[in-house]
Design an enzyme around this catalytic site. Structure first.
Site, short mmCIF file in Angstrom:
data_model
loop_
_atom_site.label_atom_id
_atom_site.label_comp_id
_atom_site.label_asym_id
_atom_site.label_seq_id
_atom_site.Cartn_x
_atom_site.Cartn_y
_atom_site.Cartn_z
N ASP A 1 -52.91 1.53 52.24
CA ASP A 1 -52.78 1.59 53.69
C ASP A 1 -51.99 2.85 54.02
OD1 ASP A 1 -52.20 1.25 56.40
OD2 ASP A 1 -51.90 -0.91 56.21
N ARG B 1 -51.52 4.18 57.07
CA ARG B 1 -51.14 4.29 58.48
C ARG B 1 -49.69 4.74 58.63
NH1 ARG B 1 -53.59 -1.45 60.31
NH2 ARG B 1 -52.90 -1.88 58.19
#
Length: 191
Positions: free
Chosen positions: A123, A125
């Protein structure tokens, strides 16, 4: 962090009437979608929704993104609060790489394995813009609509009080069962 922000405008939708503000951070633009009564709420309901063009716009059944966005917008329209539309496609790997990840998933990889095989993290982000939006909108307490423990940790790390967590539970289908199981078993999502 250099942030540009738009004026606040009205946004009537099929879910109800909202106010909207755009935030630009480098090459990414994000949205704050607020209920009409947002400014009066001491602890608004908040959903940090990560962009998913294939789900949110095209109705892909490979994920639960559109269902979660619909759930959040309906809920916020009725109960007041904010949806942050966090524009970091495919856990911030971009649309082209997300489609490549889809191709790997078609061959049996889960979402994490596909991202790793493409040279990305599980991930990638960056939630820095969320902090800026919270500051801009003076959010010190909230009721967080999420299944993601990382979003909970992030919000808490900002010193923002989470008064309540509301699960974002939607129906699964035969195309997204593996996706949802991966989020639950490998990423700790709370369903």
């Amino acid at each position: 962090m250099n942030i540009e922000k738009s004026n606040i405008a009205n946004l009537p939708t099929r879910y109800g009437k909202f106010k909207i503000r755009a935030y630009k951070q480098d090459h990414q633009e994000h949205l704050a979608i607020m209920s009409q009564d947002f400014e009066t709420l001491a602890a608004p309901y908040v959903r940090i929704h990560s962009e998913c063009l294939t789900g949110d716009t095209l109705g892909s059944l490979k994920c639960d993104c559109q269902n979660q966005l619909d759930l959040a917008l309906k809920f916020i329209a009725q109960n007041g609060g904010l949806v942050i539309y966090h524009r970091q496609e495919g856990r911030n790997i971009g649309l082209l790489n997300k489609v490549n990840a889809y191709a790997l998933q078609d061959q049996g990889r889960n979402t994490i394995e596909a991202n790793l095989e493409l040279g990305f993290g599980e991930d990638d982000r960056d939630y820095g813009i969320v902090e800026e939006i919270f500051k801009d909108l003076n959010i010190k307490k909230l009721k967080l609509i999420t299944n993601n423990p990382e979003k909970i940790k992030y919000v808490e790390s900002l010193g923002v009080e989470i008064v309540e967590r509301i699960p974002a539970i939607t129906k699964s289908n035969k195309y997204n069962e593996n996706y949802i199981n991966t989020k639950k078993e490998k990423m700790g999502h709370m369903f």
